[in-house]
Write an enzyme that holds these catalytic residues in place. Sequence first.
Site, PDB file in Angstrom:
ATOM      1  N   LYS A 190       1.802  -8.764   1.382  1.00 12.71           N
ATOM      2  CA  LYS A 190       1.391  -8.704   2.784  1.00 12.71           C
ATOM      3  C   LYS A 190       0.372  -7.582   2.903  1.00 12.71           C
ATOM      4  O   LYS A 190       0.725  -6.406   3.008  1.00 12.71           O
ATOM      5  CB  LYS A 190       2.608  -8.438   3.687  1.00 12.71           C
ATOM      6  CG  LYS A 190       2.457  -8.978   5.125  1.00 12.71           C
ATOM      7  CD  LYS A 190       1.351  -8.334   5.936  1.00 12.71           C
ATOM      8  CE  LYS A 190       1.726  -6.964   6.446  1.00 12.71           C
ATOM      9  NZ  LYS A 190       0.642  -6.374   7.323  1.00 12.71           N
ATOM     10  N   GLY A 243       2.185   3.294   2.830  1.00 15.95           N
ATOM     11  CA  GLY A 243       1.744   3.403   4.211  1.00 15.95           C
ATOM     12  C   GLY A 243       2.389   4.591   4.888  1.00 15.95           C
ATOM     13  O   GLY A 243       2.715   5.591   4.248  1.00 15.95           O
ATOM     14  N   THR A 245       4.993   7.094   6.972  1.00 18.06           N
ATOM     15  CA  THR A 245       6.394   7.459   6.807  1.00 18.06           C
ATOM     16  C   THR A 245       7.273   6.718   7.808  1.00 18.06           C
ATOM     17  O   THR A 245       8.380   6.282   7.469  1.00 18.06           O
ATOM     18  CB  THR A 245       6.559   8.979   6.956  1.00 18.06           C
ATOM     19  OG1 THR A 245       5.815   9.618   5.908  1.00 18.06           O
ATOM     20  CG2 THR A 245       8.011   9.403   6.860  1.00 18.06           C
ATOM     21  N   GLY A 248       7.834   3.304   6.607  1.00 15.46           N
ATOM     22  CA  GLY A 248       8.730   3.391   5.458  1.00 15.46           C
ATOM     23  C   GLY A 248      10.185   3.464   5.879  1.00 15.46           C
ATOM     24  O   GLY A 248      11.063   2.841   5.255  1.00 15.46           O
ATOM     25  N   GLU A 266       5.573   4.804  -1.053  1.00 15.43           N
ATOM     26  CA  GLU A 266       4.552   5.853  -1.187  1.00 15.43           C
ATOM     27  C   GLU A 266       4.007   6.072   0.213  1.00 15.43           C
ATOM     28  O   GLU A 266       3.332   5.216   0.766  1.00 15.43           O
ATOM     29  CB  GLU A 266       3.461   5.429  -2.172  1.00 15.43           C
ATOM     30  CG  GLU A 266       2.556   6.590  -2.580  1.00 15.43           C
ATOM     31  CD  GLU A 266       1.266   6.632  -1.781  1.00 15.43           C
ATOM     32  OE1 GLU A 266       1.220   7.428  -0.801  1.00 15.43           O
ATOM     33  OE2 GLU A 266       0.320   5.909  -2.113  1.00 15.43           O
ATOM     34  N   CYS A 300      -4.183   9.261   1.317  1.00 20.22           N
ATOM     35  CA  CYS A 300      -2.852   9.846   1.497  1.00 20.22           C
ATOM     36  C   CYS A 300      -2.758  11.242   0.902  1.00 20.22           C
ATOM     37  O   CYS A 300      -1.953  12.058   1.356  1.00 20.22           O
ATOM     38  CB  CYS A 300      -1.801   8.929   0.880  1.00 20.22           C
ATOM     39  SG  CYS A 300      -2.114   8.507  -0.841  1.00 20.22           S
ATOM     40  N   GLU A 397      -0.144  14.256   9.518  1.00 23.17           N
ATOM     41  CA  GLU A 397      -1.140  13.558   8.708  1.00 23.17           C
ATOM     42  C   GLU A 397      -2.150  12.898   9.652  1.00 23.17           C
ATOM     43  O   GLU A 397      -1.812  11.960  10.375  1.00 23.17           O
ATOM     44  CB  GLU A 397      -0.488  12.507   7.819  1.00 23.17           C
ATOM     45  CG  GLU A 397      -1.498  11.811   6.917  1.00 23.17           C
ATOM     46  CD  GLU A 397      -0.874  10.752   6.020  1.00 23.17           C
ATOM     47  OE1 GLU A 397      -1.253  10.669   4.841  1.00 23.17           O
ATOM     48  OE2 GLU A 397      -0.009  10.000   6.520  1.00 23.17           O
TER      49      GLU A 397
END
Length: 499
Positions: A190, A243, A245, A248, A266, A300, A397
Amino acid sequence: MASLNNGDSVNKLPSVKFTKLFINGEFLDSVSGKTFESIDPRTGDVIARISEGDREDVDIAVRAARHAFDFGPWPRMSGADRAKILMKWAALIDEHAEELATLDAIDAGKLYHMCKNVEVPSAANTLRYYAGAADKIHGEVLKMSRQFHAYTLLEPVGVVGHITPWNFPNTMFYIKVAPSLAAGCTMVVKPAEQTPLSALYNAHLAKLAGIPDGVLNVVTGFGPTAGAALSSHMDVDKVSFTGSTQTGREIMQAAAKSNLKQVSLELGGKSPLIIFDDADVDKAVELALIGILYNKGEVCVASSRVFVQEGIYDEFEKKLVEKAKAWVVGDPFDPKVQQGPQVDKEQFEKILSYIEHGKKEGATLLTGGKTVGNKGYFIEPTIFSDIKEDMLIAQDEIFGPVLALKKFKTIDEAIKSANNTKYGLAAGIVTKNLDTANTVSRSIRAGTIWINCYFAFGDDVPFGGYKMSGFGKDHGLEALHKYLQVKSVVTPLYNSPWL
């Protein structure tokens, strides 16, 4: 900051050949017939309409992958035979480098010449690396203390769901797909809805290379629908995600609530670059600039926090600002340009909002902070100083060309500041002192430490995070093994002269 006129190339869009879902070896419309727009970040114009996959489409793709795993030839091939197909695919990537580079440039705003000359060839080499590993998957013979003979088998984990990010569409496709294919898995990919074009083109190349039908499927669509369906699917054995956090977390929850599938993540980063007094200032400036501005800061592991020891701070700051002001922002197809547009309007506006936060919280804006041009999603290289560590621009981030610069006195202060983050993806150290390099590299809680270099990635070097940057490794043989399961086989020994 220098800028170039976007020029005529903005108006020249390539023909997009593949816009439908790729399931069981065929390009298909979604069950609903819905489509979504893929946007050119240089202008905000529509490039193409892409089939929008949903739960039903994911279910069809997973069924194809499950059938290919349970009954198809791919997991049952020798590693050497899988390697031949992967090597053929790598050659096809090289042949179609211009098309792949163009798709990522128009879809993600990436520099065309970097895609063509660096990222696309690297993707082909990633396939070659794991092709070379495909026939070297071995278990162990175990000497037991009782009258039994034991050995282990390494078996493919099964059907894998890969959810890839938008910042390196082509690169991340192969970082996920190559080791899992070498291991003998089947999969559903995806891609990020912002950048679906190269994934569909890569599916076409996979078919040409001889990847059997059902082994590789690509479902384009949105995270809350297609991504969520993949993460929660009862017939998916593992999910690999790169992608944010927050996403995730949602994937882990979906995996836990469904079939307790394996997960590797990651995630985000707020990577420090620590520059000591003994560093070569010009080299340090170059590393800091590339560390935050490469791929317009949408990386990242971008060195978004730069800590400079007080003895060289003033000289460093002056040179860094001068170079940032000379940085060329413009059309990513222009070879003179060093920075293209941010990936989409949402990311563009997010970065600008963080710049405003930095100003309001009292940081000093040394350069940048403004948009470039009157169309598209271009932002100037932006540097803040006088940073306090609780500021949003020092903690969150941002994923854009925004650098937070801070002075430090002692090595202990630098280590404390570097670790003052919820993330732990990467860090950089610039020093000529081996003792300093050893001490700091062992003290920073991050998965990758670069000493006197930055962005030094390689297929043979494991990459992954500590803390809230996730777990599980991409690259290296560790990536291959995360798509394998260990099975122990034990049989009794009768009348053996030895155990």
